[in-house]
Scaffold this active site. Structure first.
Site, short mmCIF file in Angstrom:
data_model
loop_
_atom_site.label_atom_id
_atom_site.label_comp_id
_atom_site.label_asym_id
_atom_site.label_seq_id
_atom_site.Cartn_x
_atom_site.Cartn_y
_atom_site.Cartn_z
N ARG A 14 -5.25 -7.75 5.01
CA ARG A 14 -4.58 -8.84 4.62
C ARG A 14 -5.09 -10.16 5.79
O ARG A 14 -4.91 -10.72 6.77
CB ARG A 14 -3.23 -9.16 5.02
CG ARG A 14 -2.57 -7.91 4.12
CD ARG A 14 -0.80 -8.01 4.12
NE ARG A 14 -0.47 -8.34 2.76
CZ ARG A 14 0.71 -8.43 2.43
NH1 ARG A 14 1.69 -8.46 3.35
NH2 ARG A 14 1.08 -9.01 1.31
N GLN A 25 -8.27 -12.46 0.45
CA GLN A 25 -6.93 -12.76 -0.13
C GLN A 25 -7.36 -12.86 -1.56
O GLN A 25 -6.21 -12.22 -2.31
CB GLN A 25 -6.87 -14.37 0.16
CG GLN A 25 -5.19 -14.66 0.01
CD GLN A 25 -4.86 -16.04 0.65
OE1 GLN A 25 -5.96 -17.02 0.66
NE2 GLN A 25 -3.77 -16.27 1.12
N ASP A 67 -6.01 -9.29 -2.88
CA ASP A 67 -4.99 -8.72 -2.40
C ASP A 67 -4.18 -8.44 -3.52
O ASP A 67 -3.02 -9.48 -3.92
CB ASP A 67 -4.31 -9.72 -1.41
CG ASP A 67 -2.98 -9.25 -0.87
OD1 ASP A 67 -2.62 -8.10 -1.08
OD2 ASP A 67 -2.43 -9.95 0.31
N SER A 85 -0.03 -8.48 -2.89
CA SER A 85 0.48 -9.79 -3.05
C SER A 85 0.80 -10.00 -4.36
O SER A 85 1.87 -10.62 -4.99
CB SER A 85 -0.32 -10.75 -2.17
OG SER A 85 -0.03 -10.55 -0.89
N TYR A 139 3.56 -7.92 8.08
CA TYR A 139 4.71 -7.56 7.76
C TYR A 139 5.85 -7.53 9.11
O TYR A 139 5.29 -7.98 10.11
CB TYR A 139 4.74 -5.93 7.60
CG TYR A 139 4.01 -5.66 6.18
CD1 TYR A 139 4.61 -5.71 4.81
CD2 TYR A 139 2.64 -5.56 6.28
CE1 TYR A 139 3.94 -5.28 3.94
CE2 TYR A 139 1.79 -4.99 4.97
CZ TYR A 139 2.43 -5.14 3.79
OH TYR A 139 1.95 -4.83 2.58
#
Length: 364
Positions: free
Chosen positions: A121, A126, A129, A132, A226
């Protein structure tokens, strides 16, 4: 590099790993494709669209023949792993933390596997990802399910027959799914509150027009973004504080997950039993056991007049756009692993090394 796109075999999976637009983009970068017949049909993409994008549409028997890479959404079964040739690159959601046996089978088979949930992450990764992108879809769907199950209207309405008060929605966890659930519930007109143990997300919650609940319980953030697991004492204080707030809510949407661990229990049975008749809980952590003590993964139940939705894989219930987003993630990873269509694995690279869950020694 020849890439195979098999049809997903899980009964509840309607997504496809690559959509025709992605096939066309990659074909112009030196990739060739074999797409199984009807692979994209459940998501709204027909075979002729894949053919027009440059793919060869073939039978299940032929889709893996000569494949250098296989891209899929869900992890393959034991039989499907047995069909992969040693040295094949596999990309998908492979559940390396919750299903280590499958990873061991892939390693034994000599498959070079990249787990989409293991993509670092980082800013650089990105665009790859997939956690997400699919969480965004799930968070949106969670609010729609809540609005559908609730026997009340979400928005404030002022009518000739009188005023209807808006629904009160509480979102637990302000990660990607939680933030999208907040935004969607707000667009539907609900009064939204949210809680997360990470104080840093308060600004994001409030920027969406929701109130941030301060329950006096805070926790650290892991490297992957997280929330770190709370101590038993902190969990008990969190449960007690939520138990006081939850009865005021019409809807609770929970999204709290810790990778590789059972989902933290945020809502005890006692809190559910204090909720109003007709209230709804949508538990996005159901696949990991659920944030509600009463959640039954894969099922929708009622307890004391409260509906508890434990449906899993919500992203697959919006397969068209979920597939589009996932395909963009997979496309970015393929271009990273095989620039110009030629496999060039660099395990000194943080993305390649971080996402690889088996077979690194095969390429050494």
């Amino acid at each position: 590099m020849r890439v195979a796109v098999p049809k997903e075999t899980d009964a509840d999976e309607r997504r496809v790993a690559l959509v025709p637009d992605a096939v066309g983009k990659l074909a112009s970068s030196g990739f060739t494709f074999a797409v199984e017949r009807s692979a994209g049909l459940a998501a709204g993409f027909i075979d002729t669209e894949y053919s027009a994008a440059g793919a060869e549409v073939v039978s299940r028997t032929d889709v893996l023949k000569g494949a250098d890479a296989v891209v899929r959404v869900g992890r393959p079964s034991a039989d499907e792993i047995g069909e992969l040739e040693p040295g094949t690159v596999l990309i998908g959601f492979l559940a390396p933390l919750s299903d280590p046996e499958s990873i061991e089978r892939l390693a034994a088979r000599g498959v070079v596997a990249f787990a989409m949930e293991s993509i670092p992450r980082t800013t650089r990764a990105q665009v790859m990802d997939a956690l997400s992108s699919q969480s965004t879809v799930a968070g949106y769907k969670a609010s729609l399910i809540a609005a559908d199950r609730l026997p009340r209207l979400f928005p404030l309405l002022m009518t000739a027959a009188g005023t209807v008060a808006p629904a009160k929605v509480l979102v637990l966890g302000a990660g990607v799914a939680g933030l999208q659930a907040i935004a969607t519930a707000r667009r539907l007109g609900a009064v939204v509150s949210a809680f997360d143990v990470r104080p840093a997300v308060r600004e994001q919650v409030e920027s969406l027009g929701a109130a941030f609940l301060d329950l006096g319980v805070t926790g650290a953030e892991t490297e992957g973004g997280y929330a770190a697991e709370l101590s038993p004492e902190e969990q008990a204080r969190q449960q007690a504080a939520l138990e006081e707030r939850i009865p005021d809510m019409d809807v609770v949407i929970t999204t709290a997950l810790i990778p590789g661990r059972p989902a933290p229990k945020l809502i005890p049975t006692a809190a559910v039993e204090r909720m109003r008749l007709g209230s709804v809980i949508v538990d996005l952590a159901a696949e990991a056991g659920g944030n509600c003590e009463l959640t039954q993964p894969g099922a929708e139940i009622e307890h004391g007049g409260v509906t508890i939705v434990g449906l899993t894989n919500l992203a697959a219930r919006l397969p068209y756009h979920a597939s589009q987003l996932y395909a963009r993630n997979v496309t970015a990873l393929l271009l990273h692993l095989a620039p110009d269509g030629e496999l060039a694995l660099d395990f000194d690279d943080e993305i390649t090394a971080g996402a690889c869950v088996s077979g690194r020694e095969v390429t050494a």
